[in-house]
Design a protein around this motif. Structure first.
Motif, PDB file in Angstrom:
ATOM      1  N   GLU A   1       0.659  -1.071  -0.080  1.00 39.12           N
ATOM      2  CA  GLU A   1       0.033   0.040  -0.005  1.00 39.12           C
ATOM      3  C   GLU A   1       0.734   1.364  -0.007  1.00 39.12           C
ATOM      4  O   GLU A   1       0.201   2.400  -0.265  1.00 39.12           O
ATOM      5  CB  GLU A   1      -1.051  -0.113   1.276  1.00 39.12           C
ATOM      6  CG  GLU A   1      -0.156   0.362   2.565  1.00 39.12           C
ATOM      7  CD  GLU A   1       0.434  -0.799   3.200  1.00 39.12           C
ATOM      8  OE1 GLU A   1       1.060  -0.340   4.254  1.00 39.12           O
ATOM      9  OE2 GLU A   1       0.605  -1.985   2.606  1.00 39.12           O
TER      10      GLU A   1
ATOM     11  N   LYS B   1      -7.558   1.381   8.353  1.00 41.36           N
ATOM     12  CA  LYS B   1      -7.755   1.179   7.087  1.00 41.36           C
ATOM     13  C   LYS B   1      -8.954   2.354   6.651  1.00 41.36           C
ATOM     14  O   LYS B   1      -9.084   2.738   5.661  1.00 41.36           O
ATOM     15  CB  LYS B   1      -8.628  -0.038   6.965  1.00 41.36           C
ATOM     16  CG  LYS B   1      -7.583  -1.137   6.852  1.00 41.36           C
ATOM     17  CD  LYS B   1      -8.186  -2.784   6.686  1.00 41.36           C
ATOM     18  CE  LYS B   1      -8.762  -3.301   7.884  1.00 41.36           C
ATOM     19  NZ  LYS B   1      -9.058  -4.720   7.509  1.00 41.36           N
TER      20      LYS B   1
ATOM     21  N   TYR C   1      -5.297   0.666   0.671  1.00 48.48           N
ATOM     22  CA  TYR C   1      -5.003  -0.390   1.637  1.00 48.48           C
ATOM     23  C   TYR C   1      -5.289  -1.610   0.929  1.00 48.48           C
ATOM     24  O   TYR C   1      -6.350  -1.781   0.473  1.00 48.48           O
ATOM     25  CB  TYR C   1      -5.517  -0.003   2.879  1.00 48.48           C
ATOM     26  CG  TYR C   1      -5.209  -0.881   3.878  1.00 48.48           C
ATOM     27  CD1 TYR C   1      -4.150   0.014   5.165  1.00 48.48           C
ATOM     28  CD2 TYR C   1      -5.491  -2.275   4.272  1.00 48.48           C
ATOM     29  CE1 TYR C   1      -3.615  -1.125   5.889  1.00 48.48           C
ATOM     30  CE2 TYR C   1      -5.063  -2.940   5.484  1.00 48.48           C
ATOM     31  CZ  TYR C   1      -4.143  -2.293   6.084  1.00 48.48           C
ATOM     32  OH  TYR C   1      -3.587  -3.027   7.413  1.00 48.48           O
TER      33      TYR C   1
ATOM     34  N   ASN D   1      -6.503  -1.871  13.604  1.00 46.93           N
ATOM     35  CA  ASN D   1      -6.531  -1.972  12.166  1.00 46.93           C
ATOM     36  C   ASN D   1      -7.501  -1.487  11.249  1.00 46.93           C
ATOM     37  O   ASN D   1      -7.404  -0.816  10.116  1.00 46.93           O
ATOM     38  CB  ASN D   1      -6.204  -3.392  11.992  1.00 46.93           C
ATOM     39  CG  ASN D   1      -4.928  -4.193  12.029  1.00 46.93           C
ATOM     40  OD1 ASN D   1      -3.836  -3.284  12.194  1.00 46.93           O
ATOM     41  ND2 ASN D   1      -4.880  -5.472  12.077  1.00 46.93           N
TER      42      ASN D   1
END
Length: 256
Positions: A89, A238, A249, A234
């Protein structure tokens, strides 16, 4: 909505012909053409050191496919604590700064693979020529900073089990591999805790058939159960990526 936002919401039609790095694939054709002549592909093995603290950052590296890089802060007691993971990413090294840039962290290869690299000076020259290129890298730097902020908060408030599950999931999302190459000692160091703590967590997850352990690796057997034990850090990262650079991502079905 700005002209840059209109042009950057989707990869350009020619993106599929580019290296498997989402940041490079996001570039508009004219911006990619500024960089492509000086991009060189190199293979890096797990454990390769990219930068030590204080090293002059002369190269920008773009992880491709499953390649994965770890940022580690070196502490006075000798432990290296992880602050960020970077996969396809993004990129590492001199993304927004101009001129000489000493590395603050230790940066090393966590998962082997191909990296596209180029001199920082070339990227700086290209950003001088293109506003959209400069803004794209500034937006990515914002996403990386958000990841580091979230990591600091996670270390302060979440349990070792939650952080362990979160780290394993973050690795799998970027590599696409159910087998995570890490020892329990390395995991303890990156989480900033004693090995006995991570050993207990791993043994519990083994007993619940969530994980298996092998020589220098963890194998995920039950992703749903692992996600249930992870914190939501996480997901927060994101969500920020999606707000700032939609689609950058890696998604669960995005092949490495």
């Amino acid at each position: 909505m700005s002209v840059f936002e209109l042009r950057s919401t989707q990869p350009s039609p020619a993106a599929d012909d580019r290296p498997q790095n989402n940041l490079l694939r996001r570039l508009q054709p004219a911006d990619y053409d500024l960089l492509a002549p000086r991009l060189a592909g190199v293979s890096r093995a797990a454990g390769d050191l990219v930068y030590n603290p204080g090293d002059n950052v002369e190269l920008v590296l773009f992880p491709c496919g499953p390649a994965l890089v770890s940022y580690l802060v070196v502490n006075e007691d000798g432990r290296d604590v992880e602050t960020a993971l970077v996969g396809r990413e993004g990129a590492i090294g001199g993304l927004v700064s101009l001129g000489r840039l000493p590395a603050y962290c230790k940066i090393w290869i966590k998962y082997p693979g191909t990296f596209m690299q180029m001199p920082v000076s070339v990227l700086n020259d290209a950003k001088e020529q293109s506003t959209s290129l400069r803004l794209l890298f500034a937006r990515y730097a914002d996403c990386l900073l958000a990841q580091i902020f979230q990591s600091a908060a996670c270390n302060a408030i979440h349990s070792i089990e939650q952080r362990t599950a979160k780290w394993i999931l973050a690795s799998v999302e970027r590599t696409g591999d159910h087998k995570v190459p890490i020892t329990q000692e390395e995991l303890a160091g990156m989480l900033g805790v004693g090995r006995s703590y991570t050993s207990r967590v791993i043994q519990t997850m083994k007993a619940e058939r969530i994980l298996e352990t092998g020589r220098g690796a963890l194998l995920i057997r039950n992703f749903d159960a692992l996600r249930a034990r992870a914190c939501l850090c996480n997901e927060s990262v994101k969500d920020h990526f999606e707000s700032v650079l939609q689609g950058l991502y890696p998604a669960a079905d995005d092949p490495a």
